[in-house]
Design a protein around this motif. Structure first.
Motif, PDB file in Angstrom:
ATOM      1  N   GLY A  46       0.799  -1.220   0.000  1.00  0.00           N
ATOM      2  CA  GLY A  46       0.000   0.000   0.000  1.00  0.00           C
ATOM      3  C   GLY A  46       0.826   1.262   0.000  1.00  0.00           C
ATOM      4  N   ALA A  47       2.059   1.174   0.475  1.00  0.00           N
ATOM      5  CA  ALA A  47       2.922   2.358   0.551  1.00  0.00           C
ATOM      6  C   ALA A  47       3.771   2.543  -0.696  1.00  0.00           C
ATOM      7  CB  ALA A  47       3.828   2.260   1.778  1.00  0.00           C
ATOM      8  N   ILE A  48       3.770   1.546  -1.579  1.00  0.00           N
ATOM      9  CA  ILE A  48       4.583   1.625  -2.799  1.00  0.00           C
ATOM     10  C   ILE A  48       3.690   2.071  -3.944  1.00  0.00           C
ATOM     11  CG2 ILE A  48       6.022   0.342  -4.410  1.00  0.00           C
ATOM     12  CD1 ILE A  48       6.716  -1.570  -2.140  1.00  0.00           C
ATOM     13  N   GLU A  49       3.941   3.277  -4.448  1.00  0.00           N
ATOM     14  CA  GLU A  49       3.120   3.823  -5.514  1.00  0.00           C
ATOM     15  C   GLU A  49       3.508   3.208  -6.858  1.00  0.00           C
ATOM     16  OE1 GLU A  49       3.213   8.027  -5.610  1.00  0.00           O
ATOM     17  OE2 GLU A  49       2.432   8.293  -3.568  1.00  0.00           O
ATOM     18  N   THR A  50       2.517   2.863  -7.614  1.00  0.00           N
ATOM     19  CA  THR A  50       2.741   2.350  -8.965  1.00  0.00           C
ATOM     20  C   THR A  50       1.853   3.102  -9.949  1.00  0.00           C
ATOM     21  OG1 THR A  50       1.054   0.622  -8.682  1.00  0.00           O
ATOM     22  CG2 THR A  50       3.332   0.046  -8.131  1.00  0.00           C
ATOM     23  N   LYS A  51       2.350   3.274 -11.135  1.00  0.00           N
ATOM     24  CA  LYS A  51       1.588   3.943 -12.188  1.00  0.00           C
ATOM     25  C   LYS A  51       1.409   2.959 -13.348  1.00  0.00           C
ATOM     26  CE  LYS A  51       3.194   8.594 -11.052  1.00  0.00           C
ATOM     27  NZ  LYS A  51       3.887   9.812 -11.552  1.00  0.00           N
ATOM     28  N   PRO A  52       0.265   2.280 -13.378  1.00  0.00           N
ATOM     29  CA  PRO A  52       0.042   1.304 -14.456  1.00  0.00           C
ATOM     30  C   PRO A  52       0.092   1.959 -15.832  1.00  0.00           C
ATOM     31  CG  PRO A  52      -1.593   1.050 -12.707  1.00  0.00           C
ATOM     32  CD  PRO A  52      -0.871   2.341 -12.435  1.00  0.00           C
ATOM     33  N   GLN A  53       0.723   1.274 -16.758  1.00  0.00           N
ATOM     34  CA  GLN A  53       0.785   1.731 -18.140  1.00  0.00           C
ATOM     35  C   GLN A  53      -0.126   0.838 -18.985  1.00  0.00           C
ATOM     36  OE1 GLN A  53       2.616   4.434 -19.005  1.00  0.00           O
ATOM     37  NE2 GLN A  53       3.303   4.661 -16.873  1.00  0.00           N
ATOM     38  N   THR A  54      -1.098   1.462 -19.634  1.00  0.00           N
ATOM     39  CA  THR A  54      -2.075   0.713 -20.429  1.00  0.00           C
ATOM     40  C   THR A  54      -1.907   1.041 -21.905  1.00  0.00           C
ATOM     41  OG1 THR A  54      -3.661   0.676 -18.596  1.00  0.00           O
ATOM     42  CG2 THR A  54      -4.511   0.227 -20.797  1.00  0.00           C
ATOM     43  N   VAL A  55      -1.870   0.011 -22.700  1.00  0.00           N
ATOM     44  CA  VAL A  55      -1.729   0.172 -24.151  1.00  0.00           C
ATOM     45  C   VAL A  55      -2.892  -0.530 -24.834  1.00  0.00           C
ATOM     46  CG1 VAL A  55      -0.291  -0.327 -26.163  1.00  0.00           C
ATOM     47  CG2 VAL A  55       0.783   0.274 -23.990  1.00  0.00           C
ATOM     48  N   GLU A  56      -3.528   0.147 -25.769  1.00  0.00           N
ATOM     49  CA  GLU A  56      -4.606  -0.437 -26.560  1.00  0.00           C
ATOM     50  C   GLU A  56      -4.104  -0.717 -27.972  1.00  0.00           C
ATOM     51  OE1 GLU A  56      -8.220   1.717 -26.585  1.00  0.00           O
ATOM     52  OE2 GLU A  56      -8.710   1.280 -24.486  1.00  0.00           O
ATOM     53  N   ILE A  57      -4.504  -1.847 -28.505  1.00  0.00           N
ATOM     54  CA  ILE A  57      -4.061  -2.264 -29.836  1.00  0.00           C
ATOM     55  C   ILE A  57      -5.290  -2.665 -30.648  1.00  0.00           C
ATOM     56  CG2 ILE A  57      -2.579  -3.856 -31.117  1.00  0.00           C
ATOM     57  CD1 ILE A  57      -1.099  -4.338 -28.436  1.00  0.00           C
ATOM     58  N   GLU A  58      -5.355  -2.165 -31.866  1.00  0.00           N
ATOM     59  CA  GLU A  58      -6.467  -2.500 -32.753  1.00  0.00           C
ATOM     60  C   GLU A  58      -5.951  -3.221 -33.992  1.00  0.00           C
ATOM     61  OE1 GLU A  58      -8.690   0.952 -33.704  1.00  0.00           O
ATOM     62  OE2 GLU A  58      -9.352   1.325 -31.636  1.00  0.00           O
ATOM     63  N   GLY A  59      -6.771  -4.065 -34.533  1.00  0.00           N
ATOM     64  CA  GLY A  59      -6.395  -4.777 -35.747  1.00  0.00           C
ATOM     65  C   GLY A  59      -7.614  -5.405 -36.391  1.00  0.00           C
ATOM     66  N   ARG A  60      -7.357  -6.168 -37.441  1.00  0.00           N
ATOM     67  CA  ARG A  60      -8.463  -6.830 -38.143  1.00  0.00           C
ATOM     68  C   ARG A  60      -7.972  -8.202 -38.602  1.00  0.00           C
ATOM     69  NH1 ARG A  60     -13.245  -5.256 -40.550  1.00  0.00           N
ATOM     70  NH2 ARG A  60     -12.783  -3.078 -40.000  1.00  0.00           N
ATOM     71  N   LEU A  61      -8.802  -9.192 -38.355  1.00  0.00           N
ATOM     72  CA  LEU A  61      -8.449 -10.541 -38.767  1.00  0.00           C
ATOM     73  C   LEU A  61      -8.321 -10.619 -40.285  1.00  0.00           C
ATOM     74  CD1 LEU A  61     -10.811 -12.717 -36.527  1.00  0.00           C
ATOM     75  CD2 LEU A  61      -8.321 -12.564 -36.344  1.00  0.00           C
ATOM     76  N   PRO A  62      -7.322 -11.291 -40.803  1.00  0.00           N
ATOM     77  CA  PRO A  62      -7.220 -11.506 -42.253  1.00  0.00           C
ATOM     78  C   PRO A  62      -8.411 -12.337 -42.737  1.00  0.00           C
ATOM     79  CG  PRO A  62      -5.147 -12.033 -41.140  1.00  0.00           C
ATOM     80  CD  PRO A  62      -6.188 -11.859 -40.074  1.00  0.00           C
ATOM     81  N   PRO A  63      -8.754 -12.195 -43.990  1.00  0.00           N
ATOM     82  CA  PRO A  63      -9.921 -12.930 -44.520  1.00  0.00           C
ATOM     83  C   PRO A  63      -9.843 -14.437 -44.281  1.00  0.00           C
ATOM     84  CG  PRO A  63      -9.174 -11.285 -46.094  1.00  0.00           C
ATOM     85  CD  PRO A  63      -8.167 -11.288 -45.006  1.00  0.00           C
ATOM     86  N   GLU A  64      -8.637 -15.011 -44.382  1.00  0.00           N
ATOM     87  CA  GLU A  64      -8.533 -16.461 -44.222  1.00  0.00           C
ATOM     88  C   GLU A  64      -8.805 -16.915 -42.790  1.00  0.00           C
ATOM     89  OE1 GLU A  64      -4.306 -14.728 -44.131  1.00  0.00           O
ATOM     90  OE2 GLU A  64      -6.186 -14.449 -45.243  1.00  0.00           O
ATOM     91  N   LEU A  65      -8.716 -15.976 -41.806  1.00  0.00           N
ATOM     92  CA  LEU A  65      -8.984 -16.341 -40.414  1.00  0.00           C
ATOM     93  C   LEU A  65     -10.425 -16.058 -40.002  1.00  0.00           C
ATOM     94  CD1 LEU A  65      -5.739 -15.179 -38.551  1.00  0.00           C
ATOM     95  CD2 LEU A  65      -6.358 -17.467 -39.355  1.00  0.00           C
ATOM     96  N   MET A  66     -11.174 -15.378 -40.862  1.00  0.00           N
ATOM     97  CA  MET A  66     -12.564 -15.082 -40.532  1.00  0.00           C
ATOM     98  C   MET A  66     -13.366 -16.372 -40.404  1.00  0.00           C
ATOM     99  SD  MET A  66     -13.114 -11.755 -40.305  1.00  0.00           S
ATOM    100  CE  MET A  66     -14.826 -11.521 -40.751  1.00  0.00           C
ATOM    101  N   ALA A  67     -13.154 -17.298 -41.331  1.00  0.00           N
ATOM    102  CA  ALA A  67     -13.872 -18.570 -41.269  1.00  0.00           C
ATOM    103  C   ALA A  67     -13.469 -19.363 -40.044  1.00  0.00           C
ATOM    104  CB  ALA A  67     -13.595 -19.383 -42.542  1.00  0.00           C
TER     105      ALA A  67
END
Length: 229
Positions: A67-88
């Motif tokens: 509780g006494a140790i401060e932390t600053k979480p780092q959050t990263v968001e990643i976006e993408g799109r499945l290739p057509p061959e993986l849609m099926a």
């Protein structure tokens, strides 16, 4: 008695003394052999467990004062799109409510740097699959839409101290690390038990040995009885 009789006389041998000396010698040899064996196992277990014991001692302090140790979480968001061959592939997994397909798992790691365990469970809602990706020192998740192919991932990093704390607890660290913790614990038990035997072997020459051992037991016991309710 003549002088010749005195010269030829043989000293009287006390068989009891000879037997006692032989028994004492054998006991000393057994004690020395036991001590050598205990020292051998003690230093081997100490060498194997040294780094782990230091890690667990330090993270014991950081966990105790989390509780006494401060932390600053780092959050990263990643976006993408499945290739057509993986849609099926995604659609088939959605229909059968299956685990994360290997083809999608490999694509996530290669293209989005999102690492999911083999056979990760997928929570399906309509066409969208959600995969939780907890890990030591952080968290994460990824969702992919079997209909549109949209992929969204999030990765949170809480820092090195949180990472080491989670290793201490074995939190989200996998089966291999869990096995290591079991082996490490056995090594620590060997270290402690061989140390106890060595204390016993040296206790006659070190009178303070057992009072100190008793103190090591009494202090935590008193603290538990008086201050933990």
């Amino acid at each position: 008695m003549s002088a010749s009789e005195l010269v030829g006389a043989k000293p009287v041998i006390d068989e009891a003394q000879v037997l006692a000396k032989a028994q004492a010698k054998r006991a000393a040899q057994r004690r020395a052999a036991l001590m050598r064996q205990m020292v051998q196992w003690h230093w081997i277990s100490a060498a194997i467990c040294l780094i782990g014991m230091l890690l667990f001692a330090v993270t014991g302090i950081t966990l105790n004062h989390a509780g006494a140790i401060e932390t600053k979480p780092q959050t990263v968001e990643i976006e993408g799109r499945l290739p057509p061959e993986l849609m099926a592939v995604a659609k088939t997994a959605q229909t059968s409510k299956a685990a994360l397909p290997d083809e999608i798992r490999v694509w996530l790691a290669k293209d989005l740097d999102v690492k999911a365990p083999k056979g990760a469970a997928v929570e399906w809602t309509d066409d969208e699959g959600y995969v939780a990706l907890p890990r030591p020192g952080g968290d994460g998740w990824v969702t992919f839409d079997a209909a549109s192919g949209d992929v969204l991932a999030e990765r949170t990093d809480r820092g090195a101290i949180a990472y080491l704390n989670d290793l201490h607890k074995g939190r989200n660290s996998g089966a291999v690390w869990s096995l290591f913790l079991d082996v490490f614990a056995v090594g620590c038990v060997v270290f402690c038990l061989t140390g106890l035997v060595l204390l016993q072997l040296h206790s006659k020459a070190r009178k303070i040995t057992w009072p100190l051992v008793g103190l090591g037991l009494a202090v935590p016991l008193i603290l538990v009885l008086l201050f933990i309710h």
